[in-house]
Design an enzyme around this catalytic site. Structure first.
Site, PDB file in Angstrom:
ATOM      1  N   THR A  71       0.624  -1.033   0.251  1.00  0.00           N
ATOM      2  CA  THR A  71       0.318  -0.431   0.267  1.00  0.00           C
ATOM      3  C   THR A  71       1.116   1.905   0.111  1.00  0.00           C
ATOM      4  O   THR A  71       0.636   2.417  -0.550  1.00  0.00           O
ATOM      5  CB  THR A  71      -1.043   0.197   1.331  1.00  0.00           C
ATOM      6  OG1 THR A  71      -1.825  -0.994   1.635  1.00  0.00           O
ATOM      7  CG2 THR A  71      -1.633   1.441   1.263  1.00  0.00           C
ATOM      8  N   ASP A  85       1.775  -6.306  -4.668  1.00  0.00           N
ATOM      9  CA  ASP A  85       1.109  -6.408  -3.282  1.00  0.00           C
ATOM     10  C   ASP A  85       0.879  -7.619  -2.587  1.00  0.00           C
ATOM     11  O   ASP A  85       1.478  -8.648  -3.179  1.00  0.00           O
ATOM     12  CB  ASP A  85      -0.749  -6.861  -3.640  1.00  0.00           C
ATOM     13  CG  ASP A  85      -1.579  -6.881  -2.608  1.00  0.00           C
ATOM     14  OD1 ASP A  85      -2.633  -5.687  -2.418  1.00  0.00           O
ATOM     15  OD2 ASP A  85      -1.744  -7.294  -1.467  1.00  0.00           O
ATOM     16  N   SER A  86       1.111  -7.370  -1.519  1.00  0.00           N
ATOM     17  CA  SER A  86       2.253  -8.556  -0.631  1.00  0.00           C
ATOM     18  C   SER A  86       1.322  -9.446  -0.831  1.00  0.00           C
ATOM     19  O   SER A  86       1.855 -10.735  -0.037  1.00  0.00           O
ATOM     20  CB  SER A  86       2.766  -7.883   0.637  1.00  0.00           C
ATOM     21  OG  SER A  86       1.635  -8.029   1.071  1.00  0.00           O
ATOM     22  N   SER A  87      -0.101  -9.739  -0.662  1.00  0.00           N
ATOM     23  CA  SER A  87      -1.137 -10.638  -1.433  1.00  0.00           C
ATOM     24  C   SER A  87      -0.583 -11.754  -2.253  1.00  0.00           C
ATOM     25  O   SER A  87      -0.784 -13.396  -1.886  1.00  0.00           O
ATOM     26  CB  SER A  87      -2.365 -10.624  -1.080  1.00  0.00           C
ATOM     27  OG  SER A  87      -2.973  -9.818  -0.044  1.00  0.00           O
ATOM     28  N   ASP A 138       0.251  -6.660   4.663  1.00  0.00           N
ATOM     29  CA  ASP A 138      -0.363  -8.150   4.489  1.00  0.00           C
ATOM     30  C   ASP A 138      -0.081  -9.026   4.939  1.00  0.00           C
ATOM     31  O   ASP A 138      -0.625 -10.127   5.724  1.00  0.00           O
ATOM     32  CB  ASP A 138      -1.531  -9.115   3.428  1.00  0.00           C
ATOM     33  CG  ASP A 138      -2.782  -7.703   3.163  1.00  0.00           C
ATOM     34  OD1 ASP A 138      -3.088  -6.816   4.715  1.00  0.00           O
ATOM     35  OD2 ASP A 138      -3.227  -7.539   2.272  1.00  0.00           O
ATOM     36  N   THR A 164      -0.113 -22.326  18.612  1.00  0.00           N
ATOM     37  CA  THR A 164      -1.424 -22.206  19.703  1.00  0.00           C
ATOM     38  C   THR A 164      -2.345 -21.201  18.718  1.00  0.00           C
ATOM     39  O   THR A 164      -2.124 -21.177  18.234  1.00  0.00           O
ATOM     40  CB  THR A 164      -1.550 -21.860  21.682  1.00  0.00           C
ATOM     41  OG1 THR A 164      -2.683 -21.532  21.655  1.00  0.00           O
ATOM     42  CG2 THR A 164      -0.108 -21.319  21.133  1.00  0.00           C
ATOM     43  N   GLN A 165      -4.189 -21.943  18.572  1.00  0.00           N
ATOM     44  CA  GLN A 165      -4.012 -20.571  18.350  1.00  0.00           C
ATOM     45  C   GLN A 165      -4.536 -19.066  18.862  1.00  0.00           C
ATOM     46  O   GLN A 165      -5.438 -18.845  18.162  1.00  0.00           O
ATOM     47  CB  GLN A 165      -5.721 -21.226  17.071  1.00  0.00           C
ATOM     48  CG  GLN A 165      -6.203 -21.733  18.286  1.00  0.00           C
ATOM     49  CD  GLN A 165      -7.654 -22.847  17.866  1.00  0.00           C
ATOM     50  OE1 GLN A 165      -8.944 -22.202  17.342  1.00  0.00           O
ATOM     51  NE2 GLN A 165      -6.952 -23.420  17.153  1.00  0.00           N
ATOM     52  N   CYS A 166      -4.307 -19.454  19.913  1.00  0.00           N
ATOM     53  CA  CYS A 166      -4.377 -18.352  20.906  1.00  0.00           C
ATOM     54  C   CYS A 166      -3.523 -17.031  20.460  1.00  0.00           C
ATOM     55  O   CYS A 166      -2.527 -17.895  19.986  1.00  0.00           O
ATOM     56  CB  CYS A 166      -3.948 -18.086  22.324  1.00  0.00           C
ATOM     57  SG  CYS A 166      -5.600 -19.561  23.656  1.00  0.00           S
TER      58      CYS A 166
HETATM   59  N1  ASP Z   1      -2.109  -4.906   0.708  1.00  0.00           N
HETATM   60  C1  ASP Z   1      -1.268  -4.433   1.097  1.00  0.00           C
HETATM   61  C2  ASP Z   1      -0.487  -5.096   1.173  1.00  0.00           C
HETATM   62  O1  ASP Z   1      -0.469  -5.683   1.473  1.00  0.00           O
HETATM   63  C3  ASP Z   1      -2.436  -4.396   2.092  1.00  0.00           C
HETATM   64  C4  ASP Z   1      -0.786  -3.121   2.579  1.00  0.00           C
HETATM   65  O2  ASP Z   1      -0.120  -2.739   2.218  1.00  0.00           O
HETATM   66  O3  ASP Z   1      -0.957  -2.817   3.950  1.00  0.00           O
HETATM   67  O4  ASP Z   1       0.290  -5.185  -0.114  1.00  0.00           O
END
Ligand code: ASP
Length: 342
Positions: A15, A59-61, A92, A278-280
């Site tokens: 972002t 985008d880091s996704s 992300d 743990t998922q906590c």
């Molecule tokens: N979707 C964006 C990413 O991870 C969100 C961010 O940059 O904060 O690339």
């Protein structure tokens, strides 16, 4: 002679450097040179800054181990010329990348700081400027010409964290990250306060070594009440699967139903590595504390102790490519670079 610390700013996307597509309104990555132009303050910092941009910022996704290798490679290629590295990265998956790099950059003796932002740099209310400027300042801190930070960190919203201890916890707040099981390493207020006793240092003589192999034959399985045998079997039968991170309840507890333990136990006997986390959102796995975890220990489940899921999966990806240990369980349960308790 220029004695200012030299910082390499590596732009991967996120972002921080995005603009709104004027047709769809969706955010997309844009040219890095424009990003630097938008922050003239960078020229006021007491360090020299050079930049390196991924050819196609993402985008880091869309992050994957090939991108981690690329980041590690850029750092390796420029290691001698620079005193510190700042990686601009989408928030992300930033905790995954910070964790992965902490294992891949063995014995790093210089700061590698990942940062990004929740709002694009061009936005009036952006958090990008503070994050970027302070991350660079942190990377440039030296004592007797030696970097004070010598590990992979994440800087976000006034706090510096050990990268492999973090998780993203908010898609809304500027304060998007947390380090659930250890305090932050530094805080930026009127002064930059560093919690020196918490900093990690590799042995001074140990050589910086970059590891570029990560196994992708892994997965994360989160337990939930009602999980069925056919679901677990289908997962454990995935071709070439080498390891799973099992997100269990509380202090590492899971169902005691015989089908569950038998199915998991057989997979472990065949060589599958199963890591219990743990998922906590904070705390540690203690197998054997409750009856519901005693058998997990007996069938050979490995304790992730207080590791985050992000660090567990990347440590698994890293260790699965190594052969220089006699026992995988012992190797996993020992901290490599501050990612878990002793
Ligand atoms: N979707 C964006 C990413 O991870 C969100 C961010 O940059 O904060 O690339």
């Amino acid at each position: 002679m220029n004695n200012k610390p030299a910082i390499l700013l590596i732009y991967t996307g996120g972002t921080i450097g995005m603009v709104k597509d004027f047709k769809t309104g969706a955010l997309r990555a844009f040219n890095f040179d424009q990003l630097v132009e938008r922050i003239p303050e960078l020229h006021m910092l007491d360090c020299s800054i050079e930049t390196y941009s991924f050819e196609t910022p993402i985008d880091s996704s869309d992050m994957n181990p090939d991108h981690w290798v690329k980041m590690a490679q850029v750092i390796e290629d420029n290691y001698e010329q620079f005193d510190g590295f700042v990686i601009l990265h989408g928030s992300d998956t930033m905790s995954y990348s910070a964790s992965a790099l902490s294992f891949m950059l063995e014995n790093v003796h210089k700061p590698v700081i990942l940062t990004g932002s929740q709002l694009p740099i061009g936005d009036l209310r952006t958090d990008a400027k503070e994050n970027l400027i302070t991350a660079i300042q942190v990377a440039a801190i030296q004592e007797n010409n030696i970097p004070v930070i010598q590990e992979v960190c994440l800087y976000f919203e006034y706090k510096l964290y050990r990268g492999n201890r973090t998780s993203k916890v908010s898609a809304e707040l500027f304060n998007a990250f947390t380090s659930p099981n250890i305090p932050h390493l530094a805080e930026s207020g009127v002064n930059l306060r560093i919690n020196k006793p918490l900093l990690n240092y590799a042995q001074p003589q140990s050589p910086f070594t970059v590891h570029k192999q990560m196994s992708t034959n892994v997965m994360i399985l989160k337990m939930f009440p009602g999980i069925q045998q056919n679901v677990l079997e289908a997962i454990l039968n995935i071709k070439d699967l080498e390891g799973i991170v099992l997100e269990t309840y509380g202090a590492g507890n899971a169902p005691t139903e015989p089908w569950f333990l038998t199915t998991l136990g057989e997979a472990i006997k065949k060589g599958l590595k199963v890591i219990n986390v743990t998922q906590c959102s904070s705390g540690s796995v203690h197998m054997g504390k409750y009856e519901t975890s005693t058998e997990l220990k007996e069938i050979g489940v490995i304790s992730g102790k207080d590791i985050t899921t992000e660090a567990a999966i990347t440590k698994l990806m890293y260790l699965l490519t190594k052969t220089d240990y006699s026992d995988f369980k012992v190797a996993f349960e020992a901290p490599i670079c501050g990612e878990m308790e002793e």
